[in-house]
Design a protein around this motif. Structure first.
Motif, short mmCIF file in Angstrom:
data_model
loop_
_atom_site.label_atom_id
_atom_site.label_comp_id
_atom_site.label_asym_id
_atom_site.label_seq_id
_atom_site.Cartn_x
_atom_site.Cartn_y
_atom_site.Cartn_z
N ASP A 50 -6.57 1.92 -0.55
CA ASP A 50 -6.07 2.74 -1.66
C ASP A 50 -6.49 2.39 -3.04
OD1 ASP A 50 -4.11 4.46 -2.27
OD2 ASP A 50 -2.36 3.13 -2.46
N LEU A 51 -6.51 1.09 -3.06
CA LEU A 51 -6.95 0.98 -4.70
C LEU A 51 -8.42 1.46 -5.11
CD1 LEU A 51 -5.67 -2.54 -4.55
CD2 LEU A 51 -5.04 -1.45 -6.42
N PHE A 52 -9.56 1.08 -4.11
CA PHE A 52 -10.85 1.30 -4.55
C PHE A 52 -11.25 2.56 -4.16
CE2 PHE A 52 -10.27 -3.31 -4.61
CZ PHE A 52 -10.72 -3.68 -5.89
N LEU A 53 -10.63 3.42 -3.40
CA LEU A 53 -11.14 4.78 -2.97
C LEU A 53 -10.19 5.80 -3.47
CD1 LEU A 53 -12.17 4.07 0.87
CD2 LEU A 53 -13.65 4.27 -1.22
N ASN A 54 -8.87 5.61 -4.19
CA ASN A 54 -7.87 6.45 -4.60
C ASN A 54 -8.10 6.72 -6.18
OD1 ASN A 54 -5.87 7.92 -5.32
ND2 ASN A 54 -4.19 6.73 -4.08
N ASN A 55 -7.82 7.86 -6.63
CA ASN A 55 -8.31 8.06 -8.04
C ASN A 55 -6.85 7.93 -8.80
OD1 ASN A 55 -10.89 8.38 -7.94
ND2 ASN A 55 -10.86 10.66 -7.73
N ASN A 56 -5.96 8.21 -7.84
CA ASN A 56 -4.79 8.57 -8.72
C ASN A 56 -3.77 7.57 -9.06
OD1 ASN A 56 -6.00 11.06 -8.49
ND2 ASN A 56 -4.99 11.36 -6.24
N LEU A 57 -3.84 6.37 -8.71
CA LEU A 57 -3.16 5.45 -9.04
C LEU A 57 -2.75 4.91 -10.48
CD1 LEU A 57 -3.76 2.67 -6.20
CD2 LEU A 57 -2.13 4.25 -6.12
N PRO A 58 -1.36 4.96 -11.16
CA PRO A 58 -1.25 4.54 -12.55
C PRO A 58 -1.72 3.07 -12.62
CG PRO A 58 0.68 5.71 -11.39
CD PRO A 58 -0.30 5.41 -10.09
N LYS A 59 -2.21 2.69 -13.69
CA LYS A 59 -2.83 1.49 -13.90
C LYS A 59 -1.79 0.29 -13.55
CE LYS A 59 -5.68 -0.84 -17.11
NZ LYS A 59 -6.25 -1.01 -18.69
N GLU A 60 -0.52 0.35 -13.92
CA GLU A 60 0.36 -0.70 -13.51
C GLU A 60 0.50 -0.69 -12.02
OE1 GLU A 60 3.94 -0.64 -15.96
OE2 GLU A 60 2.77 -1.11 -17.85
N VAL A 61 0.51 0.29 -11.44
CA VAL A 61 0.90 0.31 -10.01
C VAL A 61 -0.32 -0.21 -9.27
CG1 VAL A 61 1.01 1.64 -8.05
CG2 VAL A 61 2.28 2.38 -9.92
N ALA A 62 -1.63 -0.07 -9.87
CA ALA A 62 -2.82 -0.59 -9.15
C ALA A 62 -3.00 -2.04 -9.38
CB ALA A 62 -3.91 -0.10 -9.90
N GLN A 63 -2.32 -2.50 -10.51
CA GLN A 63 -2.38 -4.04 -10.96
C GLN A 63 -1.45 -4.61 -9.94
OE1 GLN A 63 -1.36 -4.00 -15.03
NE2 GLN A 63 -3.36 -3.59 -15.54
N ASP A 64 -0.07 -4.09 -9.72
CA ASP A 64 0.84 -4.59 -8.68
C ASP A 64 0.16 -4.68 -7.37
OD1 ASP A 64 2.31 -4.51 -11.09
OD2 ASP A 64 3.92 -3.31 -10.35
N LYS A 65 -0.46 -3.69 -7.00
CA LYS A 65 -0.94 -3.59 -5.68
C LYS A 65 -2.04 -4.56 -5.40
CE LYS A 65 0.33 1.02 -3.87
NZ LYS A 65 -0.04 2.05 -3.11
N LEU A 66 -2.91 -4.76 -6.30
CA LEU A 66 -4.09 -5.51 -6.11
C LEU A 66 -3.71 -6.91 -5.98
CD1 LEU A 66 -7.14 -5.75 -5.56
CD2 LEU A 66 -7.45 -5.95 -8.13
N MET A 67 -2.56 -7.48 -6.80
CA MET A 67 -2.03 -8.92 -6.77
C MET A 67 -1.19 -9.06 -5.33
SD MET A 67 -0.06 -10.58 -9.83
CE MET A 67 -1.44 -11.46 -10.63
N MET A 68 -0.79 -8.19 -4.80
CA MET A 68 -0.28 -8.35 -3.29
C MET A 68 -1.42 -8.29 -2.50
SD MET A 68 2.54 -9.26 -4.27
CE MET A 68 2.82 -9.85 -2.47
N ALA A 69 -2.74 -7.40 -2.52
CA ALA A 69 -3.49 -7.40 -1.67
C ALA A 69 -4.09 -8.72 -1.73
CB ALA A 69 -4.63 -6.32 -1.86
N SER A 70 -4.36 -9.41 -2.80
CA SER A 70 -5.09 -10.81 -2.84
C SER A 70 -4.15 -11.78 -2.15
CB SER A 70 -4.96 -11.12 -4.33
OG SER A 70 -5.51 -12.39 -4.36
#
Length: 360
Positions: A226-246
């Motif tokens: 979702d994070l690396f192939l999807n264009n439409n994630l708002p910046k904050e949502v992407a930051q939250d999600k990457l922290m949980m992916a980690s």
């Protein structure tokens, strides 16, 4: 059959702005006014008061700025421990690491070495630590390595690059504040995010896989796509999600292992000082035969974000240098067994590894 009884991070706070709670989290853990908290902080935050002004220093607390330009070394751990012992009359109340994987690994290692005799290199391996570490807190400012949740602290020693893997390594407390990742440069964001993606691929395709690792690994993998192939994630949502992916990627390793990319990247790092995230990317780019689907998607992500990986790292190396890298890679037996199976030595020969390194 004996099952491994794994320690987890016992306390975790998640949320934007949760870094502001650091003082109330630490206060009850202070042993005395003479037992300091030692803060190890990535030196990219020097002069960045939006972060540093919120570090709650009092009494004899000490803040050390540490460069993350190089991978953490056993000698660096020993120097920090000696400095802490010589400067402070009492054993610290705790060690707090604020930064990426390098700083978090240093914080874990220092907290172990303050209660265990000898040098950090004596503990590189599995379950060699005898005494519990002092209280230690991890606060990641970049997402992907999983260092905030893992039971290892990866160090480059005089003879090998290998973690202190022990039940005493995980943090006692982690603060996951996605806001702290807001200024990560794009390349760094990609390489560290790919560390997480590669964790997932190696864990999900390994022989050690079980339902525990799989559930965490699949979630982290789904988040990475979702994070690396999807264009439409708002910046904050992407930051939250990457922290949980980690976090999930790190958890997926708890009951399994990483594989070929990590083993070979340790070789690059030991010999050439290649940073872990970019090293994993350089290796993984050539591992189609082991992870065909994973590598295909990785190349799509790389193209999408216009990432140019360094080429020809091994072009001018001599036989002795190849031997050093191959020795380091082959010493990581659990990684190979996870990737290939119990008979991994039949296919993973020195010639095979040299042929792969020559492509890099």
């Amino acid at each position: 059959m004996s099952y491994k009884n794994y320690p987890m991070v016992s306390r975790v706070v998640f949320g934007r702005g949760s870094f502001n709670q650091l003082n109330e989290i630490l206060a009850p853990k202070r042993l005395s006014s003479k037992a300091p908290f030692i803060f190890l902080v990535d030196d990219v935050f020097k002069g960045k008061s939006w972060l540093t002004s919120r570090i709650p220093l009092s009494y004899d607390d000490k803040l050390h700025y540490i460069s993350a330009e190089e991978e953490p070394k056993t000698s660096q751990v020993d120097e920090l421990v000696e400095q802490i012992i010589l400067t402070h009359k009492e054993r610290p109340s705790g060690i707090i690491g604020i930064g990426g994987g390098t700083i978090l690994d240093l914080a874990k290692a220092v907290s172990i070495m303050l209660t265990n005799d000898g040098e950090a290199k004596d503990y590189q391996g599995w379950d060699l630590v005898k005494n519990p570490a002092i209280y230690h807190v991890g606060i990641p400012t970049i997402s992907g390595t999983g260092a905030e949740v893992s039971r290892t602290t990866v160090l480059t020693g005089p003879e090998k690059k290998l973690g202190i893997n022990s039940d005493y390594t995980p943090f006692d407390q982690v603060i996951l504040d996605p806001e702290l990742t807001k200024n990560v440069p794009k390349e760094q964001w990609f390489y560290t995010g790919m560390d997480c993606y590669i964790h997932c691929i190696e864990s999900l395709n390994g022989t050690y896989l079980n339902a525990f690792s799989q559930t965490y690994g699949e979630k982290a993998y789904e988040l990475c796509l979702d994070l690396f192939l999807n264009n439409n994630l708002p910046k904050e949502v992407a930051q939250d999600k990457l922290m949980m992916a980690s976090w999930h990627g790190g958890m997926s390793i708890a009951y399994s292992q990483v594989g070929v990319a990590h083993a070979m990247s340790y070789g690059l790092s030991y010999l050439l000082g290649t940073k872990h995230g970019i090293g994993n990317c350089i290796v993984f780019d050539h591992l189609e035969e082991f992870y065909p689907e994973g590598v295909k998607i990785f190349k799509q992500m790389k193209d999408k974000h216009n990432i140019q990986l360094p080429q020809g790292l091994c072009a001018d190396l001599g036989d002795r240098e190849f031997d050093i890298m191959i020795d380091v890679a082959l010493s990581l037996e659990p990684l190979w067994e996870n990737a290939i199976g119990k008979n991994w030595q039949k296919t993973i020969t020195r010639e095979k590894l040299k042929e792969l390194y020559l492509k890099m």
